[in-house]
Structures are given as C-alpha cells and as structure tokens.
Scaffold this active site. Structure first.
Site, PDB file in Angstrom:
ATOM      1  N   GLY A 151       1.748 -53.626  39.519  1.00 50.10           N
ATOM      2  CA  GLY A 151       0.153 -53.793  39.310  1.00 50.10           C
ATOM      3  C   GLY A 151      -0.431 -53.319  40.900  1.00 50.10           C
ATOM      4  O   GLY A 151       0.504 -52.687  41.530  1.00 50.10           O
ATOM      5  N   CYS A 152      -1.690 -53.406  41.220  1.00 46.12           N
ATOM      6  CA  CYS A 152      -2.287 -53.126  42.469  1.00 46.12           C
ATOM      7  C   CYS A 152      -1.109 -53.560  43.530  1.00 46.12           C
ATOM      8  O   CYS A 152      -0.946 -54.985  43.630  1.00 46.12           O
ATOM      9  CB  CYS A 152      -3.466 -53.654  42.475  1.00 46.12           C
ATOM     10  SG  CYS A 152      -4.383 -53.259  43.989  1.00 46.12           S
ATOM     11  N   VAL A 153      -0.760 -52.792  44.252  1.00 47.82           N
ATOM     12  CA  VAL A 153       0.200 -53.206  45.538  1.00 47.82           C
ATOM     13  C   VAL A 153      -0.695 -53.939  46.735  1.00 47.82           C
ATOM     14  O   VAL A 153      -0.166 -54.893  47.192  1.00 47.82           O
ATOM     15  CB  VAL A 153       0.496 -52.188  46.381  1.00 47.82           C
ATOM     16  CG1 VAL A 153       1.639 -51.204  45.334  1.00 47.82           C
ATOM     17  CG2 VAL A 153      -0.357 -50.956  46.676  1.00 47.82           C
ATOM     18  N   TRP A 154      -2.030 -54.273  46.753  1.00 55.70           N
ATOM     19  CA  TRP A 154      -2.579 -55.033  47.718  1.00 55.70           C
ATOM     20  C   TRP A 154      -2.127 -56.502  47.361  1.00 55.70           C
ATOM     21  O   TRP A 154      -2.289 -57.238  48.320  1.00 55.70           O
ATOM     22  CB  TRP A 154      -4.138 -54.890  47.449  1.00 55.70           C
ATOM     23  CG  TRP A 154      -4.597 -53.468  47.963  1.00 55.70           C
ATOM     24  CD1 TRP A 154      -4.114 -52.472  48.616  1.00 55.70           C
ATOM     25  CD2 TRP A 154      -5.888 -52.948  47.702  1.00 55.70           C
ATOM     26  NE1 TRP A 154      -4.973 -51.316  48.738  1.00 55.70           N
ATOM     27  CE2 TRP A 154      -6.048 -51.562  48.088  1.00 55.70           C
ATOM     28  CE3 TRP A 154      -6.952 -53.382  46.787  1.00 55.70           C
ATOM     29  CZ2 TRP A 154      -7.248 -50.771  47.878  1.00 55.70           C
ATOM     30  CZ3 TRP A 154      -8.510 -52.672  46.850  1.00 55.70           C
ATOM     31  CH2 TRP A 154      -8.252 -51.376  47.560  1.00 55.70           C
TER      32      TRP A 154
END
Length: 186
Positions: free
Chosen positions: A24-27
């Site tokens: 998913g989103c790396v953040w």
C-alpha cells in the site's frame, strides 16, 4: 535518515540484510517497520517497473509499472526475516486484489533463502486466513529511492511534535529507541 541519521543508500553495515515489501501507500508502511528493534534503517521507493528514476507523480499515473515499497535494512540476529514477514502479513490485507500495481502486496526477495521463507510464509498465511492471498513474491530488482519528502513522511508532517521529542530525547540513539517517537510516525 530523517530521524536516526543512518544513510538510506548502501553500503550498509556488515551483518545486516535487506527486506523489501510493498503493501500500500508507503507513508504508513514505513512507520510500521521503522520502530522495530533490529531495524537499522528504512527507506521508501519504487521497484518492479520499467521507468528508471521514476518520480512519485509518474508512479501515480500507473504507467511506470512500479510498486511503492519500503526497504528495511535489519540485523537478522536481533530481528529474523520471519518476524518481518509476520509484521508484513499482520499490517495489511493481502487477501484483497490490489486496485493498482502501485499499491499491490508484494515481497521482493534478495536470495534463495528469502524466496523459500517468503513462499512458505505465504502458504501458511493463506491457510491461517482460510482464503487466497494475492501477494506476489518476486526477485528484487533495481530499487529507486523515492524523493526526500517521502522519507519519514508522517514524522515530517508532525514537525512541532518532533521538535518537542528532540528536547526530551536529545540524541539520535534515544530517539530511535523511543516508542513514543515511533508512534508519532504513524
């Protein structure tokens, strides 16, 4: 590294290993691994596509073929690869088909042992969940480090809190060891 000062690029210390995960989103993904004991450094980037040195904006178009991934450099004597895989499985939903390559569930192995352990782990996870796991297991290819503003993104968004923690934890070692600082990151 924005918080602990360790370099994001190799060479990494002798005895460390590298694991790479897309989930998913790396953040949010980076923060899951950053605070684990035995992790020397995490970084986020792009991998698996055909566009060299892609930017975040290019990856978002879906035309680069890249996954957003987190690279985890770890000491296997403190944190075994199997434990990282368990954190990976427990931290996202690998039973849902990805809506884009960018956010697909993927494990990128560096050698035959990582491939074997990851494949066995995927089979066990599918059995544990009682449903198909859609995680790809592929060989590691060229890792393109994401832009600086993506590294430790969630901590950077909380600068006032980080400044306060720097007063409480004056050196990098105490910051890295602090679960409070890790929690601020997500």
């Amino acid at each position: 590294h924005f918080v602990n000062g360790n370099p994001l690029k190799p060479p990494f210390p002798a005895g460390t290993e590298v694991a790479v995960f897309g989930m998913g989103c790396v953040w949010g993904v980076e923060r899951i691994f950053w605070g684990l004991k035995g992790v020397w450094v995490t970084s986020v980037g792009y991998l698996g596509g055909h566009t060299p040195n892609a930017t975040y904006e290019e990856v978002c178009t879906g035309r680069t073929g890249h996954n957003e991934v987190v690279q985890v450099v770890f000491d296997p004597t403190v944190l075994p690869y199997e434990k990282l895989l368990q954190v990976f499985w427990d931290s996202h939903s690998p039973t849902s088909r990805p809506y884009s390559q960018q956010y697909a569930s993927v494990i990128l192995f560096h050698d035959e042992e990582q491939e074997r352990v990851a494949t066995q782990s995927k089979e066990e996870e599918s059995a544990r969940r009682g449903e198909q796991v859609f995680t790809d297991i592929r060989p590691f290819s060229r890792f393109y480090l994401a832009e600086d503003y993506h590294q430790k993104y969630l901590v950077r968004k909380a600068k006032a809190i980080l400044q306060e923690y720097q007063t409480i934890y004056p050196d990098q070692e105490s910051q890295v060891a602090s679960t409070a600082v890790a929690r601020v990151n997500g």
